[in-house]
Design a protein around this motif. Structure first.
Motif, PDB file in Angstrom:
ATOM      1  N   MET A 143       4.432  -1.636   3.063  1.00 30.40           N
ATOM      2  CA  MET A 143       4.639  -1.289   1.684  1.00 30.40           C
ATOM      3  C   MET A 143       4.473   0.208   1.472  1.00 30.40           C
ATOM      4  SD  MET A 143       5.375  -2.675  -1.075  1.00 30.40           S
ATOM      5  CE  MET A 143       5.222  -2.679  -2.780  1.00 30.40           C
ATOM      6  N   GLN A 144       3.496   0.771   2.169  1.00 27.46           N
ATOM      7  CA  GLN A 144       3.250   2.215   2.078  1.00 27.46           C
ATOM      8  C   GLN A 144       4.466   2.985   2.568  1.00 27.46           C
ATOM      9  OE1 GLN A 144       0.630   3.652   0.666  1.00 27.46           O
ATOM     10  NE2 GLN A 144       1.450   5.684   1.037  1.00 27.46           N
ATOM     11  N   ASN A 145       5.130   2.492   3.615  1.00 21.58           N
ATOM     12  CA  ASN A 145       6.321   3.177   4.132  1.00 21.58           C
ATOM     13  C   ASN A 145       7.454   3.169   3.117  1.00 21.58           C
ATOM     14  OD1 ASN A 145       5.092   3.765   6.544  1.00 21.58           O
ATOM     15  ND2 ASN A 145       5.891   1.954   7.613  1.00 21.58           N
ATOM     16  N   LEU A 146       7.631   2.068   2.422  1.00 19.47           N
ATOM     17  CA  LEU A 146       8.656   1.987   1.386  1.00 19.47           C
ATOM     18  C   LEU A 146       8.370   2.982   0.263  1.00 19.47           C
ATOM     19  CD1 LEU A 146      11.166   0.548   0.257  1.00 19.47           C
ATOM     20  CD2 LEU A 146       9.590  -1.048  -0.846  1.00 19.47           C
ATOM     21  N   PHE A 147       7.124   3.042  -0.180  1.00 21.67           N
ATOM     22  CA  PHE A 147       6.725   3.986  -1.221  1.00 21.67           C
ATOM     23  C   PHE A 147       6.962   5.423  -0.775  1.00 21.67           C
ATOM     24  CE2 PHE A 147       3.503   6.663  -3.276  1.00 21.67           C
ATOM     25  CZ  PHE A 147       3.911   6.507  -4.597  1.00 21.67           C
ATOM     26  N   ASN A 148       6.611   5.750   0.462  1.00 23.59           N
ATOM     27  CA  ASN A 148       6.827   7.108   0.992  1.00 23.59           C
ATOM     28  C   ASN A 148       8.311   7.436   1.054  1.00 23.59           C
ATOM     29  OD1 ASN A 148       4.097   7.532   1.246  1.00 23.59           O
ATOM     30  ND2 ASN A 148       4.024   7.026   3.438  1.00 23.59           N
ATOM     31  N   SER A 149       9.132   6.480   1.445  1.00 23.64           N
ATOM     32  CA  SER A 149      10.584   6.703   1.525  1.00 23.64           C
ATOM     33  C   SER A 149      11.171   6.978   0.139  1.00 23.64           C
ATOM     34  CB  SER A 149      11.275   5.490   2.143  1.00 23.64           C
ATOM     35  OG  SER A 149      10.833   5.285   3.463  1.00 23.64           O
TER      36      SER A 149
END
Length: 170
Positions: free
Chosen positions: A1-7
């Protein structure tokens, strides 16, 4: 989920940077256009950039020393109809100059019964005079030279432009 937010955050930041570049490019184009206009004005450039010359209209020259006030009207203008009725009401007793109306619409002729207001229906002359807002009044000197032009927004404007003091004024 953190990766999606960062993207999503990176893409949003990239979008802001692109918008910044686009607005800077538009601002540069606007400044270039402004500079071109200033150069054209300074060089005496095209006629639309220069102040209009005094227009002389022989049709509005007067045989006496009185000016001619020409109201420009259009049939689709409700304010023109209102000012027309006011002009007709004061025309018979007006002694400050000659009163005329210029229009491209023959239907406007019916707004001015009687002979106190001269009605000129001439689209070519209207184009030469180039009044952009109706109703407007253009004042011509006795030799037909334009002295000024003003928009007639109200009855008070009409009276002021024709130098008339209303009867109920103190």
């Amino acid at each position: 989920m953190q990766n999606l937010f960062n993207s999503v955050a990176v893409l949003a930041l990239l979008g802001v940077v692109l918008l910044l570049f686009a607005s800077a490019a538009m601002l540069k184009m606007i400044r270039d256009l402004q500079a071109g206009l200033v150069e054209a004005q300074a060089a005496g450039g095209p006629a639309q950039f220069r102040a209009p010359a005094v227009r002389t209209v022989a049709d509005f020259a007067a045989p006496d020393a009185k000016p001619t006030y020409v109201m420009v009207v259009h049939s689709a203008c409700p304010a023109c109809r209102d000012r027309a009725s006011e002009l007709v009401g004061l025309a018979a007793s007006y002694t400050g100059g000659h009163l005329a109306v210029l229009t491209a619409d023959a239907a406007c002729r019916d707004w001015f019964p009687g002979e106190h207001v001269r009605v000129v229906v001439d689209a070519v002359l209207l184009g030469r005079i180039a009044v952009g807002v109706t109703p407007s009044i253009v004042k011509y000197a006795p030799d037909g030279a334009e002295q000024w032009r003003r928009v007639v927004g109200s009855t008070e404007d009409l009276y002021d432009l024709l130098d008339i003091v209303p009867a109920d004024a103190p």
